[in-house]
Enzyme design. Structure first.
Site, PDB file in Angstrom:
ATOM      1  N   VAL A  20       0.842  -1.206   0.000  1.00 11.53           N
ATOM      2  CA  VAL A  20       0.000   0.000   0.000  1.00 11.53           C
ATOM      3  C   VAL A  20       0.876   1.255   0.000  1.00 11.53           C
ATOM      4  CG1 VAL A  20      -1.871   1.224   1.167  1.00 11.53           C
ATOM      5  CG2 VAL A  20      -1.792  -1.270   1.246  1.00 11.53           C
ATOM      6  N   LYS A 209     -13.313  -6.085   8.376  1.00 12.63           N
ATOM      7  CA  LYS A 209     -13.907  -5.077   7.489  1.00 12.63           C
ATOM      8  C   LYS A 209     -15.411  -4.924   7.737  1.00 12.63           C
ATOM      9  CE  LYS A 209     -10.362  -5.776   3.950  1.00 12.63           C
ATOM     10  NZ  LYS A 209      -9.982  -6.572   2.772  1.00 12.63           N
TER      11      LYS A 209
HETATM   12  N1  HSE Z   1      -5.763  -9.112   1.629  1.00  9.28           N
HETATM   13  C1  HSE Z   1      -6.844  -8.225   1.396  1.00  9.28           C
HETATM   14  C2  HSE Z   1      -7.732  -8.828   0.325  1.00  9.28           C
HETATM   15  C3  HSE Z   1      -6.419  -6.878   0.895  1.00  9.28           C
HETATM   16  O1  HSE Z   1      -7.374  -9.831  -0.289  1.00  9.28           O
HETATM   17  O2  HSE Z   1      -8.784  -8.261   0.105  1.00  9.28           O
HETATM   18  C4  HSE Z   1      -6.286  -5.830   1.918  1.00  9.28           C
HETATM   19  O3  HSE Z   1      -7.376  -5.687   2.749  1.00  9.28           O
END
Ligand code: HSE
Length: 433
Positions: A20, A209
């Protein structure tokens, strides 16, 4: 272009320079002029904190330091961008940055999912910004629309494909009949996966998330440990094929349902999504959030949910927001939320199920299984059967909606039947509209 109204530069201290960080840095270089113009002042990265000084970097070494603490305490730095990930040492560094009067932009989903309420309160109390758009859904704007444009709605339901790696794997399995392991290796090579891919494929990343999105939508922090979670490692190509034959795609989803006035159901698991649902056509590394609000109705956001450039784009969006607040003399736009969302246990909700059993191919097998379903008030909607080698058979059911508890109890009993060799898989099913 020279911006006459610029005076002192806005100085950034970046913590971490991985996937990132690289995307963020590159966007800042490539789009420098537009970014500066939109902020109304010049922005520059003055320090980058890294942990491994021996790694080769495509940048002037003068920018780098391994003394991360010197960044969060540097009086010349205005904004700390935290891109390390994980809790330790990110949590301490972010807290120290706020204590030293720095705005913070982070892409750290675990940090916000676990400590968001406390950190946002801290930022607010100091008149600082704490933004985390990049923590959820890579480059897709999700956090800001939930905080602002959709904030007047009662959210009835949200469902998100929030892990690019898992969606990439399931799509490869579906479209190319690829092996799970090969598809995972490709996702890792493309830079989508977490350092430990368990977080991606076992739904841990999605649980962070969906916790963040639910916390914003419902105004209270949803504890990660209260989220029921299942991953995709047990999904086989056979399941994908049966799903296809009934008109469904298998996706790893985070689901949030409002329950009464003061509780939510939040869970992460694979689901069979009907082809008619907009989420069914979200493929590859793309992520999406679909939601139903009481006034707005159905809304869906989609885009690239992982990778260097899309996630960097979300970081830069937050930086521009903070930069504008600094230039405009705003007092910070962090939106605090309290702890303690009431999350109902999975046993208390209802779902429809797909169930694949390997059985002994002999009389009464089907009858015995149906008896167990009947005894638990589970009604079968559809069924397919085929014979397998060695006097075995495969029976696959779709059920109508039933209590999760009743289904779990029925599965235990089915597993113990002498006629059942194994419960090969069970997957929740979204209703066809
Ligand atoms: N590893 C995560 C994904 C990306 O594959 O969506 C970052 O949140």
């Amino acid at each position: 272009m020279v911006l006459g109204f610029m005076n002192q530069k806005i100085r950034i201290g970046m913590l971490g320079f991985g996937t990132v960080g690289t995307g963020t840095y590159r966007m800042l270089l490539d789009n420098r002029e537009a970014i500066n113009r939109k902020i109304g002042r010049e922005i520059e990265i003055s320090k980058i904190g890294i942990r491994d000084a021996t790694k080769e970097r495509a940048l002037d070494q003068a920018h780098f330091t391994t003394d991360l603490n010197s960044i969060v305490t540097d009086p010349n730095i205005d904004i700390v961008v935290e891109l390390i990930g994980g809790i330790d040492p990110a949590a301490e560094l972010v807290e120290a940055a706020l204590m030293h009067g720095k705005h913070v932009v982070t892409a750290n989903k675990e940090l916000i999912a676990k400590h968001g309420s406390r950190l946002v309160h801290l930022a607010k109390s100091k008149g600082l910004d704490l933004h985390y758009e990049a923590a959820v859904g890579g480059g897709i704007p999700l956090v800001q629309p939930l905080k602002h444009q959709l904030a007047g709605n009662e959210v009835i339901r949200m469902m998100g494909i929030l892990n690019g790696t898992s969606n990439y794997i399931l799509t490869k399995m579906e479209e190319e009949e690829a092996d799970f392991a090969d598809a995972l290796a490709e996702a890792q090579a493309a830079g989508y996966a977490e350092a430990d891919p368990t977080n991606d494929i076992e739904g841990i990343d999605t649980s962070y998330k969906i916790s963040i999105l639910a916390s914003i939508a419902f105004g209270k922090q949803v504890p990660v440990e209260a989220i029921y979670r299942e991953g995709i490692s047990k999904i086989g190509i056979t399941d994908i094929e049966y799903a296809r034959s009934w008109g469904y795609k298998i996706k790893l989803v985070g689901v949030v349902d409002a329950v009464g006035n003061d509780a939510v159901s939040v869970r992460v698991h694979p689901s069979m999504i009907p082809n008619s649902h907009p989420l069914a056509s979200v493929n590859g590394v793309y992520n999406a959030l679909w939601l139903h609000g009481d006034f707005v109705g159905d809304v869906m956001f989609s885009g690239r949910g992982a990778g260097s450039d899309p996630t960097g784009s979300a970081v830069i969006g937050d930086l521009i927001d903070v930069g504008r607040n600094i230039v405009g003399g705003g007092s910070g736009s962090a939106i605090p939320y309290d702890m303690g969302m009431n999350v109902v246990p999975i046993d208390d909700i209802q779902s429809a199920f797909y169930l694949r059993l390997v059985v002994k191919d002999r009389p009464k097998t089907l009858g015995e299984i149906s008896m167990v379903f009947g005894a638990h008030e589970i009604s079968i909607a559809e069924m397919q059967m085929r014979t397998l080698p060695h006097d075995q058979g495969e029976i696959v059911f779709l059920t109508h909606r039933a209590s999760e508890k009743a289904f779990a109890d029925a599965i235990k009993q089915v597993r113990d039947l002498e006629s059942v060799a194994s419960v090969a898989s069970s997957i929740r099913v979204e209703d066809k509209q």
